[in-house]
Design an enzyme around this catalytic site. Structure first.
Site, PDB file in Angstrom:
ATOM      1  CG  ASN A 184      -2.184  -0.828   0.998  1.00 52.85           C
ATOM      2  OD1 ASN A 184      -2.654  -0.967  -0.119  1.00 52.85           O
ATOM      3  ND2 ASN A 184      -2.717  -1.382   2.066  1.00 52.85           N
ATOM      4  CD  GLU A 219      -3.124  -7.460   6.063  1.00 50.17           C
ATOM      5  OE1 GLU A 219      -2.132  -7.291   6.807  1.00 50.17           O
ATOM      6  OE2 GLU A 219      -4.152  -6.768   6.131  1.00 50.17           O
TER       7      GLU A 219
END
Length: 297
Positions: A184, A219
């Site tokens: 990210n 995740e």
């Protein structure tokens, strides 16, 4: 690791009939959002142009650094609706693909604007489709289109009962993406969303129909394996680990190296589904502590 339940906000719906032949029940429903208050919200397409963006003057106002002030708009031409990108910085996506400028919409199409996903529902039965979509949101993760944590727990408890009744093995895999925060930070949150979706797609192709695959949180993912002993679970885990490591995750022309760590556990003589998940999660932490991109069971 993140541990969250998907929360569905169901907005009150007033039955609305078209007032003239040119008016429709077409609408947009927010099926995935980082803003909990928007999830499940419906926007009826009752204007010739509906604008979306960060600015307060838009019909649909969305937050997020990846959302432009005037990001895109929905435009009616004859009997069709089009999504048109208004020169946004990060692009507008239709069913996972970035649109060059504009595209016509079909019933069920998904439009991604920044971190938010909207679903287009069209036709005279759009009201019924909306209620079906709200139910679907209670069991399916809007981003990855696989089952969510709520559905996982419900199905796992059923499988535990069935495994004990028929004295058959039951195993669980827990895995997450290694260094996902780094993905990210380095490539951006849109790239992170892409990795989650693509990983879910790759895994979905590998598992059987009777195996429950769900996004557990952030995740982290989980697979329930009925009638599978620990050795079978370990073999599948290694196959998935290798497949993900070798897969080409490419977002906007840039390859994103991606690996997973996997923990495996088999149902014992005692304990319920939650204990089985906890055991697999402990093995997942063990795999991460021992270097990541590996399987532990």
């Amino acid at each position: 690791m993140n541990d969250f339940d998907e929360k569905t906000r169901v907005t009150q719906v007033v039955q609305r009939q078209p007032s003239d032949p040119g008016e429709t029940n077409d609408c947009l429903v927010i099926i995935y959002s980082s803003e909990p208050g928007l999830l499940g919200k419906r926007f009826v397409l009752d204007k010739s142009t509906v604008r979306v963006g960060r600015g307060a003057d838009n019909t649909i106002v969305l937050e997020g650094d990846s959302v432009s002030r005037r990001h895109c708009h929905f435009e009616r031409r004859g009997g069709d609706w089009y999504v048109v990108d208004d020169g946004s910085t990060n692009g507008t996506y239709l069913n996972e693909d970035q649109i060059a400028r504009e595209s016509t919409l079909g019933n069920g199409d998904r439009i991604k604007v920044g971190p938010t996903i909207l679903k287009f529902l069209s036709g005279a039965d759009a009201e019924a489709k909306y209620h079906e979509e709200i139910y679907r949101m209670t069991i399916v993760d809007g981003l990855t289109q696989i089952h969510n944590k709520r559905y996982l727990h419900e199905e796992l408890e059923r499988e535990v009962i069935r495994a004990r009744r028929h004295e058959r093995p039951l195993s669980v895999l827990m895995f997450d993406i290694d260094f996902f925060k780094r993905i990210n930070d380095q490539y951006g949150h849109l790239a992170g969303d892409y990795v989650l979706r693509e990983l879910a797609r790759v895994v979905q192709e590998r598992i059987r129909r009777d195996e429950v695959f769900a996004r557990y949180g952030g995740e982290e993912f989980c697979i329930v394996l009925p009638e599978t002993p620990l050795e079978g679970a370990l073999a599948l885990a290694e196959s998935l680990r290798s497949k993900i490591a070798d897969h080409g995750f490419v977002f906007q022309g840039e390859r994103i190296p991606t690996t997973i760590s996997v923990g495996c556990a088999q149902l014992g003589a005692q304990g319920a589904g939650q204990e089985l998940i906890q055991q697999a999660d402990e093995k997942l932490y063990e795999a991460k502590r021992s270097g990541r991109n590996r399987v532990s069971g």
